[in-house]
Motif scaffolding. Structure first.
Motif, PDB file in Angstrom:
ATOM      1  N   ILE A  26       0.841  -1.203   0.000  1.00 16.85           N
ATOM      2  CA  ILE A  26       0.000   0.000   0.000  1.00 16.85           C
ATOM      3  C   ILE A  26       0.871   1.246   0.000  1.00 16.85           C
ATOM      4  O   ILE A  26       0.649   2.169  -0.786  1.00 16.85           O
ATOM      5  CB  ILE A  26      -0.968   0.001   1.200  1.00 16.85           C
ATOM      6  CG1 ILE A  26      -1.998  -1.111   1.032  1.00 16.85           C
ATOM      7  CG2 ILE A  26      -1.660   1.357   1.357  1.00 16.85           C
ATOM      8  CD1 ILE A  26      -2.887  -1.338   2.236  1.00 16.85           C
TER       9      ILE A  26
ATOM     10  N   GLU B 170      -1.225   5.292  -0.963  1.00 16.15           N
ATOM     11  CA  GLU B 170      -2.554   4.759  -0.737  1.00 16.15           C
ATOM     12  C   GLU B 170      -2.933   3.846  -1.895  1.00 16.15           C
ATOM     13  O   GLU B 170      -2.378   3.946  -2.980  1.00 16.15           O
ATOM     14  CB  GLU B 170      -3.576   5.880  -0.592  1.00 16.15           C
ATOM     15  CG  GLU B 170      -3.701   6.755  -1.818  1.00 16.15           C
ATOM     16  CD  GLU B 170      -4.621   7.927  -1.621  1.00 16.15           C
ATOM     17  OE1 GLU B 170      -4.988   8.253  -0.483  1.00 16.15           O
ATOM     18  OE2 GLU B 170      -5.000   8.523  -2.635  1.00 16.15           O
ATOM     19  N   ALA B 171      -3.876   2.949  -1.634  1.00 17.39           N
ATOM     20  CA  ALA B 171      -4.288   1.998  -2.663  1.00 17.39           C
ATOM     21  C   ALA B 171      -5.737   1.624  -2.482  1.00 17.39           C
ATOM     22  O   ALA B 171      -6.270   1.640  -1.373  1.00 17.39           O
ATOM     23  CB  ALA B 171      -3.426   0.741  -2.585  1.00 17.39           C
TER      24      ALA B 171
ATOM     25  N   TYR C   4      -7.166   2.975   0.837  1.00 14.70           N
ATOM     26  CA  TYR C   4      -6.579   2.600   2.123  1.00 14.70           C
ATOM     27  C   TYR C   4      -5.188   3.191   2.246  1.00 14.70           C
ATOM     28  O   TYR C   4      -4.438   3.271   1.274  1.00 14.70           O
ATOM     29  CB  TYR C   4      -6.513   1.074   2.247  1.00 14.70           C
ATOM     30  CG  TYR C   4      -7.874   0.446   2.252  1.00 14.70           C
ATOM     31  CD1 TYR C   4      -8.541   0.208   3.449  1.00 14.70           C
ATOM     32  CD2 TYR C   4      -8.517   0.118   1.066  1.00 14.70           C
ATOM     33  CE1 TYR C   4      -9.808  -0.353   3.463  1.00 14.70           C
ATOM     34  CE2 TYR C   4      -9.785  -0.445   1.075  1.00 14.70           C
ATOM     35  CZ  TYR C   4     -10.421  -0.671   2.267  1.00 14.70           C
ATOM     36  OH  TYR C   4     -11.673  -1.218   2.276  1.00 14.70           O
ATOM     37  N   ARG C   5      -4.865   3.603   3.461  1.00 11.14           N
ATOM     38  CA  ARG C   5      -3.570   4.195   3.777  1.00 11.14           C
ATOM     39  C   ARG C   5      -3.111   3.615   5.113  1.00 11.14           C
ATOM     40  O   ARG C   5      -3.914   3.423   6.015  1.00 11.14           O
ATOM     41  CB  ARG C   5      -3.740   5.703   3.877  1.00 11.14           C
ATOM     42  CG  ARG C   5      -2.528   6.474   4.293  1.00 11.14           C
ATOM     43  CD  ARG C   5      -2.834   7.973   4.360  1.00 11.14           C
ATOM     44  NE  ARG C   5      -3.181   8.521   3.061  1.00 11.14           N
ATOM     45  CZ  ARG C   5      -2.289   8.927   2.161  1.00 11.14           C
ATOM     46  NH1 ARG C   5      -1.012   8.839   2.431  1.00 11.14           N
ATOM     47  NH2 ARG C   5      -2.674   9.428   1.014  1.00 11.14           N
TER      48      ARG C   5
ATOM     49  N   LEU D   1      -4.435  -3.912  -5.581  1.00  6.56           N
ATOM     50  CA  LEU D   1      -3.827  -4.976  -4.781  1.00  6.56           C
ATOM     51  C   LEU D   1      -4.159  -6.385  -5.242  1.00  6.56           C
ATOM     52  O   LEU D   1      -3.414  -7.318  -4.949  1.00  6.56           O
ATOM     53  CB  LEU D   1      -4.256  -4.803  -3.319  1.00  6.56           C
ATOM     54  CG  LEU D   1      -3.923  -3.450  -2.689  1.00  6.56           C
ATOM     55  CD1 LEU D   1      -4.546  -3.339  -1.320  1.00  6.56           C
ATOM     56  CD2 LEU D   1      -2.428  -3.235  -2.634  1.00  6.56           C
TER      57      LEU D   1
END
Length: 65
Positions: free
Chosen positions: A2, A9-10, A50-51, A15
């Motif tokens: 990530i 962030e992703a 998400y981070r 992913l």
């Protein structure tokens, strides 16, 4: 993985392929990590990004040292 994404962030879509897992499996684990306080989640339209929470990661590193 990530943190290695642009902006640190992703979303799930970033992913799935590198992890070789289904979208549902990745989403499940991201939720668990978010619930545990290791990740932050931000909803942007239909995508969630998400981070990593740096303080939480530091705490985990301290426990493993």
């Amino acid at each position: 993985l990530i943190q290695a994404q642009p902006g640190g962030e992703a979303c799930v879509c970033h992913l799935v392929e590198p992890l070789g897992l289904s979208q549902g499996t990745v989403s499940h684990h991201l939720k668990k990590l978010t619930d545990a306080g290791l990740l932050e989640r931000e909803q942007r339209g239909s995508w969630a990004y998400y981070r990593v929470v740096p303080e939480a990661l530091s705490s985990v590193r301290g426990l493993l040292a």
